[in-house]
Design a protein around this motif. Sequence first.
Motif, PDB file in Angstrom:
ATOM      1  N   HIS A  20       0.835  -1.198   0.000  1.00 24.95           N
ATOM      2  CA  HIS A  20       0.000   0.000   0.000  1.00 24.95           C
ATOM      3  C   HIS A  20       0.873   1.252   0.000  1.00 24.95           C
ATOM      4  N   GLY A  21       0.323   2.326  -0.562  1.00 26.49           N
ATOM      5  CA  GLY A  21       0.966   3.623  -0.466  1.00 26.49           C
ATOM      6  C   GLY A  21       0.103   4.537   0.394  1.00 26.49           C
ATOM      7  N   ALA A  22       0.749   5.319   1.246  1.00 23.73           N
ATOM      8  CA  ALA A  22       0.006   6.272   2.075  1.00 23.73           C
ATOM      9  C   ALA A  22       0.797   7.573   2.143  1.00 23.73           C
ATOM     10  N   TYR A  23       0.072   8.669   2.369  1.00 23.29           N
ATOM     11  CA  TYR A  23       0.684  10.008   2.330  1.00 23.29           C
ATOM     12  C   TYR A  23       0.132  10.816   3.496  1.00 23.29           C
ATOM     13  N   PHE A  24       1.050  11.340   4.301  1.00 24.94           N
ATOM     14  CA  PHE A  24       0.646  12.092   5.494  1.00 24.94           C
ATOM     15  C   PHE A  24       0.856  13.586   5.279  1.00 24.94           C
ATOM     16  N   GLY A  25      -0.214  14.345   5.434  1.00 23.53           N
ATOM     17  CA  GLY A  25      -0.117  15.804   5.327  1.00 23.53           C
ATOM     18  C   GLY A  25       0.319  16.367   6.667  1.00 23.53           C
ATOM     19  N   VAL A  26       1.569  16.804   6.746  1.00 24.70           N
ATOM     20  CA  VAL A  26       2.129  17.197   8.042  1.00 24.70           C
ATOM     21  C   VAL A  26       1.317  18.328   8.693  1.00 24.70           C
ATOM     22  N   ALA A  27       0.955  19.343   7.927  1.00 27.04           N
ATOM     23  CA  ALA A  27       0.261  20.494   8.523  1.00 27.04           C
ATOM     24  C   ALA A  27      -1.166  20.144   8.931  1.00 27.04           C
ATOM     25  N   THR A  28      -1.849  19.365   8.093  1.00 25.53           N
ATOM     26  CA  THR A  28      -3.265  19.052   8.348  1.00 25.53           C
ATOM     27  C   THR A  28      -3.436  17.809   9.198  1.00 25.53           C
ATOM     28  N   GLY A  29      -2.434  16.931   9.196  1.00 24.34           N
ATOM     29  CA  GLY A  29      -2.569  15.645   9.885  1.00 24.34           C
ATOM     30  C   GLY A  29      -3.405  14.655   9.088  1.00 24.34           C
ATOM     31  N   GLU A  30      -3.735  15.033   7.848  1.00 16.80           N
ATOM     32  CA  GLU A  30      -4.599  14.161   7.046  1.00 16.80           C
ATOM     33  C   GLU A  30      -3.787  13.022   6.409  1.00 16.80           C
ATOM     34  N   LEU A  31      -4.343  11.810   6.501  1.00 16.54           N
ATOM     35  CA  LEU A  31      -3.712  10.646   5.875  1.00 16.54           C
ATOM     36  C   LEU A  31      -4.500  10.266   4.628  1.00 16.54           C
ATOM     37  N   SER A  32      -3.786  10.075   3.519  1.00 17.87           N
ATOM     38  CA  SER A  32      -4.434   9.636   2.277  1.00 17.87           C
ATOM     39  C   SER A  32      -3.854   8.297   1.867  1.00 17.87           C
ATOM     40  N   ILE A  33      -4.707   7.455   1.293  1.00 17.79           N
ATOM     41  CA  ILE A  33      -4.290   6.119   0.862  1.00 17.79           C
ATOM     42  C   ILE A  33      -4.299   6.074  -0.664  1.00 17.79           C
ATOM     43  N   ARG A  34      -3.279   5.458  -1.222  1.00 21.30           N
ATOM     44  CA  ARG A  34      -3.190   5.394  -2.681  1.00 21.30           C
ATOM     45  C   ARG A  34      -4.144   4.338  -3.230  1.00 21.30           C
ATOM     46  N   ASP A  35      -4.975   4.758  -4.167  1.00 20.40           N
ATOM     47  CA  ASP A  35      -5.859   3.836  -4.874  1.00 20.40           C
ATOM     48  C   ASP A  35      -5.014   3.158  -5.952  1.00 20.40           C
ATOM     49  N   ALA A  36      -4.842   1.831  -5.825  1.00 26.78           N
ATOM     50  CA  ALA A  36      -3.933   1.125  -6.736  1.00 26.78           C
ATOM     51  C   ALA A  36      -4.424   1.191  -8.187  1.00 26.78           C
ATOM     52  N   ALA A  37      -5.742   1.288  -8.374  1.00 26.11           N
ATOM     53  CA  ALA A  37      -6.298   1.290  -9.726  1.00 26.11           C
ATOM     54  C   ALA A  37      -6.063   2.629 -10.435  1.00 26.11           C
ATOM     55  N   THR A  38      -6.266   3.717  -9.702  1.00 27.59           N
ATOM     56  CA  THR A  38      -6.186   5.033 -10.346  1.00 27.59           C
ATOM     57  C   THR A  38      -4.871   5.765 -10.059  1.00 27.59           C
ATOM     58  N   GLY A  39      -4.172   5.335  -8.990  1.00 23.56           N
ATOM     59  CA  GLY A  39      -2.958   6.041  -8.589  1.00 23.56           C
ATOM     60  C   GLY A  39      -3.244   7.298  -7.786  1.00 23.56           C
TER      61      GLY A  39
END
Length: 213
Positions: free
Chosen positions: A185-204
Amino acid sequence: MPFPQRLLEGYRDFSHGRLRLEQDRYRELAEAGQAPEVMVIGCSDSRVSPEVIFDARPGELFVVRNVANIVPPYAPDGHAHGVSAALEFGLAALKVKHIVVLGHAHCGGVKAFAEKAEPLSPGDFIGNWMRLMTPAAQKAGPRQAMPWADYLARLEQANIANSLDNLKTFPNVEQLLARGELRIHGAYFGVATGELSIRDAATGEFVPVTSHT
Ligand SMILES: [Zn+2]
């Protein structure tokens, strides 16, 4: 040289607080050994601690961190490879079920690559390491009229995708994926917002966790 005071204070708080609550768990883990189901490959950045972001207890996450959460391609060349060693242990010994590549906003390593920063020392270890991002930059495409901050975010996310691609160059990862015994899995953390996003493998695309639930 005195040990950092902040760490001594932190350890005292830990030993009077969390350790007391989790002493039994630590003892069990010491006797039975660790059996984490999740491996996280994250950035060394002090703001992006996987154990904090995922509220993990001892024994839950097998973590390897480096500058810009990079997985180098499989290279059985006899040289020392830290990420590959951790992968080997995580897969063959711990038999983790998931690998998460955790990238983040405002990544200094990615920024240094994008700005073609001058070496910080004659060894230019960061420069040599960050050159592994070259395919990610190709994936991200040209910046064109994009604002710099948006381009960096795009590069940070392409770098996660590139690490996932490089994971698949490891024969044991490829086999376990084919057998359905491992997910990456790929995940991305927005340091300022604290928001975590997960990479959709189909769409990127990276989709905020809040819209998953
Ligand atoms: Zn970083």
